[in-house]
Design an enzyme around this catalytic site. Sequence first.
Site, mmCIF file in Angstrom:
data_model
loop_
_atom_site.group_PDB
_atom_site.id
_atom_site.type_symbol
_atom_site.label_atom_id
_atom_site.label_comp_id
_atom_site.label_asym_id
_atom_site.label_seq_id
_atom_site.Cartn_x
_atom_site.Cartn_y
_atom_site.Cartn_z
ATOM 1 N N ASN A 9 0.884 -1.176 0.000
ATOM 2 C CA ASN A 9 0.000 0.000 0.000
ATOM 3 C C ASN A 9 0.917 1.220 0.000
ATOM 4 O O ASN A 9 1.498 1.560 1.027
ATOM 5 C CB ASN A 9 -0.894 -0.024 1.247
ATOM 6 C CG ASN A 9 -1.708 1.246 1.382
ATOM 7 O OD1 ASN A 9 -1.819 2.030 0.434
ATOM 8 N ND2 ASN A 9 -2.285 1.460 2.560
ATOM 9 N N LYS A 11 0.217 4.252 -0.243
ATOM 10 C CA LYS A 11 -0.374 5.479 0.325
ATOM 11 C C LYS A 11 -0.132 6.625 -0.651
ATOM 12 O O LYS A 11 -0.116 6.403 -1.866
ATOM 13 C CB LYS A 11 0.168 5.728 1.733
ATOM 14 C CG LYS A 11 0.019 4.455 2.594
ATOM 15 C CD LYS A 11 0.230 4.629 4.060
ATOM 16 C CE LYS A 11 0.012 3.279 4.761
ATOM 17 N NZ LYS A 11 0.144 3.331 6.196
ATOM 18 N N HIS A 95 -9.274 1.520 5.216
ATOM 19 C CA HIS A 95 -7.983 1.673 5.889
ATOM 20 C C HIS A 95 -8.153 2.639 7.056
ATOM 21 O O HIS A 95 -8.928 3.603 6.973
ATOM 22 C CB HIS A 95 -6.921 2.200 4.900
ATOM 23 C CG HIS A 95 -5.535 2.127 5.451
ATOM 24 N ND1 HIS A 95 -5.063 3.040 6.359
ATOM 25 C CD2 HIS A 95 -4.538 1.224 5.257
ATOM 26 C CE1 HIS A 95 -3.830 2.707 6.702
ATOM 27 N NE2 HIS A 95 -3.485 1.608 6.036
ATOM 28 N N GLU A 97 -6.442 5.013 8.038
ATOM 29 C CA GLU A 97 -6.186 6.428 7.689
ATOM 30 C C GLU A 97 -7.416 7.047 7.033
ATOM 31 O O GLU A 97 -7.687 8.237 7.207
ATOM 32 C CB GLU A 97 -4.947 6.517 6.782
ATOM 33 C CG GLU A 97 -3.671 6.235 7.574
ATOM 34 C CD GLU A 97 -2.532 5.623 6.774
ATOM 35 O OE1 GLU A 97 -2.585 5.642 5.528
ATOM 36 O OE2 GLU A 97 -1.594 5.098 7.409
ATOM 37 N N GLU A 167 -4.895 -4.614 10.961
ATOM 38 C CA GLU A 167 -3.827 -3.624 11.138
ATOM 39 C C GLU A 167 -4.043 -2.856 12.438
ATOM 40 O O GLU A 167 -4.860 -1.918 12.483
ATOM 41 C CB GLU A 167 -3.851 -2.615 9.988
ATOM 42 C CG GLU A 167 -3.608 -3.225 8.636
ATOM 43 C CD GLU A 167 -3.050 -2.193 7.655
ATOM 44 O OE1 GLU A 167 -2.086 -2.532 6.957
ATOM 45 O OE2 GLU A 167 -3.551 -1.060 7.611
ATOM 46 N N GLY A 173 3.205 2.384 10.542
ATOM 47 C CA GLY A 173 4.190 3.436 10.291
ATOM 48 C C GLY A 173 5.008 3.818 11.505
ATOM 49 O O GLY A 173 5.697 4.831 11.500
ATOM 50 N N SER A 213 4.004 -2.055 10.190
ATOM 51 C CA SER A 213 5.462 -2.157 10.307
ATOM 52 C C SER A 213 6.002 -3.523 9.884
ATOM 53 O O SER A 213 6.981 -4.019 10.456
ATOM 54 C CB SER A 213 5.919 -1.795 11.726
ATOM 55 O OG SER A 213 5.582 -0.438 12.003
HETATM 56 O O1 LIG Z 1 -1.605 -0.407 4.698
HETATM 57 C C1 LIG Z 1 -0.514 -0.533 5.256
HETATM 58 C C2 LIG Z 1 -0.366 -0.198 6.632
HETATM 59 O O2 LIG Z 1 -0.970 0.986 6.984
HETATM 60 C C3 LIG Z 1 0.979 -0.445 7.228
HETATM 61 O O3 LIG Z 1 1.881 0.596 6.978
HETATM 62 P P1 LIG Z 1 3.424 0.380 7.426
HETATM 63 O O4 LIG Z 1 3.834 -0.927 6.837
HETATM 64 O O5 LIG Z 1 4.146 1.541 6.836
HETATM 65 O O6 LIG Z 1 3.406 0.330 8.911
#
Ligand SMILES: O=C[C@H](O)COP(=O)(O)O
Length: 252
Positions: A9, A11, A95, A97, A167, A173, A213
Amino acid sequence: MRSKVIAGNWKMNKGLSEAEQFADSVKGNLPKDDNVEAIVCAPFPFLPALVSKAKSSNLKVGAQNMHFEDSGAYTGEVSPAMLKDLGVTHVVIGHSERREHFAETDESVNKKVHAAFNHGLVPIVCVGETLEQREANETMSHIENQVRKGLEGLTDEQIGRVIIAYEPIWAIGTGKSASSADANQVCTFVRNVVKAMTSENIAEQLVVQYGGSVKPANIDELLDQPDIDGALVGGASLEPGSFLELVEAGTK
Ligand SMILES: O=C[C@H](O)COP(=O)(O)O
């Protein structure tokens, strides 16, 4: 046996040429193994180029969101039909976010999941608790609520084709992944919630990913867990080498 599904992803990152370079580097180097699926969920403007680059390869392309209506006066939105037309196969829905910054609710998640199936897209439905909820021992009730509401009204057959991404919000993150045992415990719980909602064997088909993460250094341990069938990866999916390592882990 369930396949492993590794989804990146991105983002709101990268530019078009970086996205194209990523596809060029990755597409010929993916493992030739039917038991692992590699998906990259990219910003809307990159989707046509990625779909075109990924043609005749094992790389699948997903979106990070969509509207639930087919068309209409929704300025700035993208419909499921538009994604399908482009050749996108997957779409991330709900998600954290989007729930936090764009007022996504369990109700809109549910509408989007139905819309995805109406257009032949596979929904990757995100669920997860905040740190406060975890500390208050509310993780399981919160997850159950999100799963039940998100999948409401689907047929058993559709539920068997959903991908659920667990998640924990505090792990996204932050560099602080859930331990593999804790992540597996919630993924098992997700499967049990689905088991209670469906007839026999559907829950066994369900792909449950962990996200938060995930990186090459911790993915093996996570995928070794019996109820973790893949990963939804943010930061570590941005670089081709790291993405390929993550996908490779799904073949072990
Ligand atoms: O969609 C993915 C997640 O929000 C995980 O993000 P991350 O791997 O940067 O922690």
